[in-house]
Design a protein around this motif. Structure first.
Motif, PDB file in Angstrom:
ATOM      1  N   ALA A  43       4.680  13.822   1.844  1.00 55.91           N
ATOM      2  CA  ALA A  43       4.032  12.511   1.770  1.00 55.91           C
ATOM      3  C   ALA A  43       4.925  11.515   1.043  1.00 55.91           C
ATOM      4  O   ALA A  43       5.049  10.351   1.463  1.00 55.91           O
ATOM      5  CB  ALA A  43       2.684  12.626   1.065  1.00 55.91           C
ATOM      6  N   ILE A  44       5.566  11.960  -0.015  1.00 55.41           N
ATOM      7  CA  ILE A  44       6.483  11.086  -0.755  1.00 55.41           C
ATOM      8  C   ILE A  44       7.646  10.676   0.143  1.00 55.41           C
ATOM      9  O   ILE A  44       8.014   9.493   0.203  1.00 55.41           O
ATOM     10  CB  ILE A  44       6.981  11.778  -2.040  1.00 55.41           C
ATOM     11  CG1 ILE A  44       5.821  11.931  -3.029  1.00 55.41           C
ATOM     12  CG2 ILE A  44       8.142  11.001  -2.671  1.00 55.41           C
ATOM     13  CD1 ILE A  44       6.116  12.864  -4.185  1.00 55.41           C
ATOM     14  N   ILE A  45       8.211  11.635   0.848  1.00 55.87           N
ATOM     15  CA  ILE A  45       9.326  11.332   1.761  1.00 55.87           C
ATOM     16  C   ILE A  45       8.878  10.361   2.846  1.00 55.87           C
ATOM     17  O   ILE A  45       9.587   9.396   3.169  1.00 55.87           O
ATOM     18  CB  ILE A  45       9.895  12.630   2.372  1.00 55.87           C
ATOM     19  CG1 ILE A  45      10.596  13.454   1.290  1.00 55.87           C
ATOM     20  CG2 ILE A  45      10.848  12.330   3.520  1.00 55.87           C
ATOM     21  CD1 ILE A  45      10.950  14.870   1.706  1.00 55.87           C
ATOM     22  N   PHE A  82       0.815  -1.209   0.000  1.00 55.72           N
ATOM     23  CA  PHE A  82       0.000   0.000   0.000  1.00 55.72           C
ATOM     24  C   PHE A  82       0.853   1.264   0.000  1.00 55.72           C
ATOM     25  O   PHE A  82       0.475   2.276  -0.598  1.00 55.72           O
ATOM     26  CB  PHE A  82      -0.990  -0.006   1.171  1.00 55.72           C
ATOM     27  CG  PHE A  82      -2.175  -0.886   0.909  1.00 55.72           C
ATOM     28  CD1 PHE A  82      -3.170  -0.506   0.034  1.00 55.72           C
ATOM     29  CD2 PHE A  82      -2.285  -2.125   1.523  1.00 55.72           C
ATOM     30  CE1 PHE A  82      -4.263  -1.319  -0.226  1.00 55.72           C
ATOM     31  CE2 PHE A  82      -3.364  -2.953   1.281  1.00 55.72           C
ATOM     32  CZ  PHE A  82      -4.354  -2.551   0.404  1.00 55.72           C
ATOM     33  N   SER A  83       2.005   1.219   0.638  1.00 59.59           N
ATOM     34  CA  SER A  83       2.889   2.384   0.639  1.00 59.59           C
ATOM     35  C   SER A  83       3.430   2.668  -0.759  1.00 59.59           C
ATOM     36  O   SER A  83       3.409   3.807  -1.225  1.00 59.59           O
ATOM     37  CB  SER A  83       4.053   2.179   1.611  1.00 59.59           C
ATOM     38  OG  SER A  83       3.589   2.084   2.922  1.00 59.59           O
ATOM     39  N   LEU A  84       3.932   1.625  -1.425  1.00 62.85           N
ATOM     40  CA  LEU A  84       4.436   1.810  -2.789  1.00 62.85           C
ATOM     41  C   LEU A  84       3.331   2.289  -3.722  1.00 62.85           C
ATOM     42  O   LEU A  84       3.526   3.221  -4.509  1.00 62.85           O
ATOM     43  CB  LEU A  84       5.026   0.500  -3.319  1.00 62.85           C
ATOM     44  CG  LEU A  84       6.385   0.096  -2.800  1.00 62.85           C
ATOM     45  CD1 LEU A  84       6.736  -1.302  -3.267  1.00 62.85           C
ATOM     46  CD2 LEU A  84       7.435   1.093  -3.244  1.00 62.85           C
ATOM     47  N   ALA A 133       0.609   3.855  -2.963  1.00 56.74           N
ATOM     48  CA  ALA A 133       0.183   5.216  -2.602  1.00 56.74           C
ATOM     49  C   ALA A 133       1.124   6.279  -3.163  1.00 56.74           C
ATOM     50  O   ALA A 133       0.680   7.281  -3.725  1.00 56.74           O
ATOM     51  CB  ALA A 133       0.084   5.352  -1.086  1.00 56.74           C
ATOM     52  N   VAL A 134       2.428   6.066  -3.025  1.00 60.72           N
ATOM     53  CA  VAL A 134       3.365   7.099  -3.482  1.00 60.72           C
ATOM     54  C   VAL A 134       3.388   7.169  -5.004  1.00 60.72           C
ATOM     55  O   VAL A 134       3.445   8.266  -5.583  1.00 60.72           O
ATOM     56  CB  VAL A 134       4.780   6.902  -2.886  1.00 60.72           C
ATOM     57  CG1 VAL A 134       5.540   5.780  -3.540  1.00 60.72           C
ATOM     58  CG2 VAL A 134       5.575   8.192  -2.977  1.00 60.72           C
ATOM     59  N   ILE A 135       3.317   6.030  -5.672  1.00 65.98           N
ATOM     60  CA  ILE A 135       3.300   6.046  -7.140  1.00 65.98           C
ATOM     61  C   ILE A 135       2.037   6.719  -7.644  1.00 65.98           C
ATOM     62  O   ILE A 135       2.072   7.547  -8.555  1.00 65.98           O
ATOM     63  CB  ILE A 135       3.453   4.617  -7.695  1.00 65.98           C
ATOM     64  CG1 ILE A 135       4.858   4.096  -7.382  1.00 65.98           C
ATOM     65  CG2 ILE A 135       3.190   4.577  -9.190  1.00 65.98           C
ATOM     66  CD1 ILE A 135       5.049   2.624  -7.633  1.00 65.98           C
ATOM     67  N   GLN A 136       0.900   6.389  -7.036  1.00 68.52           N
ATOM     68  CA  GLN A 136      -0.352   7.024  -7.443  1.00 68.52           C
ATOM     69  C   GLN A 136      -0.355   8.513  -7.125  1.00 68.52           C
ATOM     70  O   GLN A 136      -0.858   9.321  -7.914  1.00 68.52           O
ATOM     71  CB  GLN A 136      -1.538   6.352  -6.756  1.00 68.52           C
ATOM     72  CG  GLN A 136      -1.862   4.998  -7.306  1.00 68.52           C
ATOM     73  CD  GLN A 136      -3.057   4.400  -6.614  1.00 68.52           C
ATOM     74  OE1 GLN A 136      -4.116   5.014  -6.577  1.00 68.52           O
ATOM     75  NE2 GLN A 136      -2.894   3.211  -6.065  1.00 68.52           N
ATOM     76  N   LEU A 137       0.196   8.887  -5.971  1.00 73.31           N
ATOM     77  CA  LEU A 137       0.263  10.292  -5.585  1.00 73.31           C
ATOM     78  C   LEU A 137       0.993  11.107  -6.650  1.00 73.31           C
ATOM     79  O   LEU A 137       0.504  12.150  -7.096  1.00 73.31           O
ATOM     80  CB  LEU A 137       0.962  10.422  -4.228  1.00 73.31           C
ATOM     81  CG  LEU A 137       1.211  11.838  -3.720  1.00 73.31           C
ATOM     82  CD1 LEU A 137      -0.102  12.495  -3.323  1.00 73.31           C
ATOM     83  CD2 LEU A 137       2.165  11.802  -2.539  1.00 73.31           C
TER      84      LEU A 137
END
Length: 110
Positions: A96-98, A62-64, A66-70
């Motif tokens: 958020a990316i960091i 979910f973290s990966l 989320a950041v790619i989608q963001l």
């Protein structure tokens, strides 16, 4: 990261980007077919995410995702739909990316 995991991550990102684009299209000019397409695309994206959770574990998957989608959705929103982010909002996206990068890669740095 395995080849299968990378492909699944790319596939889920692509499906979620399509779903977000249909959702924006529906918001601008509502129509039943756009709503149905949006719901189907989000459902397919979540089914792919279930496989990613099995592949990577819940926190990493979910973290990966989320950041790619963001990043990708903001590029589409700004580039294609002409939306603008304030400096404070840009700062929030960067933070958020960091944060997600720290969550994702900190365990492997031990």
């Amino acid at each position: 990261m395995t080849l299968v995991g990378s492909v699944l991550l790319a596939a889920s990102t692509f499906v979620f980007l399509l779903a977000a684009s249909f959702a924006k299209s529906w918001a601008v000019a509502p129509g039943n077919w756009k709503l149905v397409a949006t719901l189907i695309l989000y459902s397919v994206g979540n089914l792919v995410m279930l496989r990613l959770v099995r592949e990577f574990g819940m926190s990493i998957a979910f973290s990966l995702s989320a950041v790619i989608q963001l990043i990708a959705i903001n590029i589409i929103a700004v580039g294609f739909y002409g939306e603008r982010l304030s400096l404070l909002q840009i700062s929030g996206v960067v933070l958020a990316i960091i944060a997600v990068l720290l969550i994702t890669f900190a365990p492997s740095a031990r």
